[in-house]
Design a protein around this motif. Sequence first.
Motif, mmCIF file in Angstrom:
data_model
loop_
_atom_site.group_PDB
_atom_site.id
_atom_site.type_symbol
_atom_site.label_atom_id
_atom_site.label_comp_id
_atom_site.label_asym_id
_atom_site.label_seq_id
_atom_site.Cartn_x
_atom_site.Cartn_y
_atom_site.Cartn_z
ATOM 1 N N HIS A 12 -160.946 70.559 -83.988
ATOM 2 C CA HIS A 12 -159.792 70.950 -84.805
ATOM 3 C C HIS A 12 -158.656 71.221 -83.823
ATOM 4 N N HIS A 13 -157.758 70.262 -83.703
ATOM 5 C CA HIS A 13 -156.790 70.322 -82.613
ATOM 6 C C HIS A 13 -155.854 71.520 -82.697
ATOM 7 N N GLU A 14 -155.642 72.051 -83.865
ATOM 8 C CA GLU A 14 -154.751 73.212 -83.962
ATOM 9 C C GLU A 14 -155.368 74.448 -83.311
ATOM 10 N N THR A 15 -156.681 74.578 -83.381
ATOM 11 C CA THR A 15 -157.344 75.772 -82.847
ATOM 12 C C THR A 15 -158.173 75.498 -81.599
ATOM 13 N N ASP A 16 -158.605 74.239 -81.392
ATOM 14 C CA ASP A 16 -159.499 73.900 -80.278
ATOM 15 C C ASP A 16 -158.777 73.249 -79.107
ATOM 16 N N ASN A 17 -157.456 73.190 -79.164
ATOM 17 C CA ASN A 17 -156.752 72.317 -78.236
ATOM 18 C C ASN A 17 -156.896 72.727 -76.775
ATOM 19 N N GLN A 18 -156.893 74.013 -76.475
ATOM 20 C CA GLN A 18 -157.004 74.426 -75.073
ATOM 21 C C GLN A 18 -158.353 74.020 -74.490
ATOM 22 N N GLU A 19 -159.416 74.221 -75.252
ATOM 23 C CA GLU A 19 -160.744 73.807 -74.793
ATOM 24 C C GLU A 19 -160.829 72.290 -74.702
ATOM 25 N N PHE A 20 -160.217 71.617 -75.657
ATOM 26 C CA PHE A 20 -160.192 70.154 -75.660
ATOM 27 C C PHE A 20 -159.516 69.618 -74.395
ATOM 28 N N LEU A 21 -158.353 70.156 -74.069
ATOM 29 C CA LEU A 21 -157.640 69.706 -72.871
ATOM 30 C C LEU A 21 -158.394 70.091 -71.598
ATOM 31 N N ARG A 22 -159.050 71.237 -71.618
ATOM 32 C CA ARG A 22 -159.805 71.663 -70.439
ATOM 33 C C ARG A 22 -160.923 70.688 -70.128
ATOM 34 N N ILE A 23 -161.667 70.286 -71.137
ATOM 35 C CA ILE A 23 -162.803 69.398 -70.862
ATOM 36 C C ILE A 23 -162.320 67.987 -70.529
ATOM 37 N N LEU A 24 -161.184 67.580 -71.084
ATOM 38 C CA LEU A 24 -160.612 66.296 -70.672
ATOM 39 C C LEU A 24 -160.198 66.337 -69.208
ATOM 40 N N ARG A 25 -159.548 67.429 -68.806
ATOM 41 C CA ARG A 25 -159.122 67.544 -67.401
ATOM 42 C C ARG A 25 -160.315 67.518 -66.454
ATOM 43 N N SER A 26 -161.397 68.165 -66.827
ATOM 44 C CA SER A 26 -162.548 68.266 -65.920
ATOM 45 C C SER A 26 -163.329 66.961 -65.835
ATOM 46 N N ASN A 27 -163.310 66.148 -66.907
ATOM 47 C CA ASN A 27 -164.112 64.928 -66.915
ATOM 48 C C ASN A 27 -163.305 63.656 -66.692
ATOM 49 N N LEU A 28 -162.008 63.704 -66.995
ATOM 50 C CA LEU A 28 -161.132 62.543 -66.803
ATOM 51 C C LEU A 28 -159.900 63.027 -66.032
ATOM 52 N N PRO A 29 -160.081 63.425 -64.768
ATOM 53 C CA PRO A 29 -159.029 64.156 -64.050
ATOM 54 C C PRO A 29 -157.826 63.317 -63.636
ATOM 55 N N THR A 30 -157.913 61.994 -63.718
ATOM 56 C CA THR A 30 -156.793 61.173 -63.254
ATOM 57 C C THR A 30 -155.682 61.049 -64.287
ATOM 58 N N LEU A 31 -155.908 61.517 -65.507
ATOM 59 C CA LEU A 31 -154.917 61.362 -66.571
ATOM 60 C C LEU A 31 -154.162 62.664 -66.819
ATOM 61 N N PRO A 32 -152.852 62.624 -67.024
ATOM 62 C CA PRO A 32 -152.069 63.834 -67.339
ATOM 63 C C PRO A 32 -152.165 64.153 -68.826
ATOM 64 N N HIS A 33 -153.244 64.786 -69.225
ATOM 65 C CA HIS A 33 -153.577 64.927 -70.640
ATOM 66 C C HIS A 33 -152.536 65.721 -71.426
ATOM 67 N N GLU A 34 -151.981 66.772 -70.833
ATOM 68 C CA GLU A 34 -150.997 67.569 -71.572
ATOM 69 C C GLU A 34 -149.771 66.729 -71.930
ATOM 70 N N ARG A 35 -149.333 65.879 -71.007
ATOM 71 C CA ARG A 35 -148.122 65.089 -71.234
ATOM 72 C C ARG A 35 -148.335 64.007 -72.287
ATOM 73 N N ARG A 36 -149.542 63.488 -72.392
ATOM 74 C CA ARG A 36 -149.777 62.374 -73.306
ATOM 75 C C ARG A 36 -150.349 62.804 -74.648
ATOM 76 N N PHE A 37 -150.755 64.082 -74.785
ATOM 77 C CA PHE A 37 -151.539 64.473 -75.950
ATOM 78 C C PHE A 37 -150.784 64.255 -77.265
ATOM 79 N N ASP A 38 -149.604 64.848 -77.425
ATOM 80 C CA ASP A 38 -148.891 64.738 -78.705
ATOM 81 C C ASP A 38 -148.605 63.291 -79.051
#
Length: 347
Positions: A9-35
Amino acid sequence: MTISVRPVHHETDNQEFLRILRSNLPTLPHERRFDWLYRANPDGPAWSWFAFQDTPDRIVGVASVFRRMMWVGKELQMCGQVGDFGISAGYRSLGPALLLQRTTFGPVDQGKLAFCYDCPPHQAGMSTFRRLGMQPSCRVDRYALPLRVDGQARKRLGSASVLPAAVGNLLLRLHRFSTLRPRANGLEVSDRTGAFGKEFSQLDAAVKIANVIRGQRSAAHLNWRYREDPLQQYQVLTARRNGELIAFAVLFTTSEVVTVVDLFGMDLQETAVLLLTAIIERFQRSHQTVDAYLSEGSELICHFLRMRFRLRSEAAQIVVYAKPRSEVSGFLHGSPNWAFTQAEIRA
């Protein structure tokens, strides 16, 4: 240890979602591309799922499906591309991966998507699909045309590379000279610097082939993909006849490589060669290589080979899931032609 899956649920889970993306796919700037990637897609928002161990807050993996309108033969269908698939270190056995992969099939089984597809870039990425008994529907390969030899010469000869590089560059230009085509009568190639307009949607709708699968290229999709991308900037060339849009190419450049992200349109025997000629002429003194990604069986391949591009490496396998015994499943079993470029394989 019990591994389960739940929706994100991206409205409530987004910080955890971005954290696990950063840890497993570290070459992508996830915060900049998310929206842009997850919310602004004109085809609709993405679906995402967490894999968790024992309790819902112990997240060990993530996967998403991005909606993508596709031409399936002569019909537009809502489909999906699997992406941002990551499993935390220590959980990278096939078990969690299989669970997440099966979960990405859910929107298809629920009738929300005609099919979904994944693009594993190497054989190791096929292990999950092999366990599921799935085979690739087609392969996408990288084709390349060398423009200059400076880079290779510097690596091999260092400071002594200047003269050999100059000779090599001259020989390459002479080798290409016979393939470059003057602009055909009535066709004009030019830059497109503004937004994509309705003529691009009209061109997309005009190029419908009964046994071909490809991504939609509506103006809304092209603007989102190439004008609103927060990470990259693209160049667009158009081919017109008497002012009418006939074909276009989308380019992404680095300091050394020009990538033909997409080349699409009508009368490709003329327009593809003219667009490629314009690309080569523009970059032959500044860049080392032109790359393109083409699916096996694509009608574009013969035009790239005509311009002296050569097959260099495998880029991705296309693995597809459709609901068993559905109309689309029957279509896929008929061995359609997958007309994919990098536009279809980049999430």
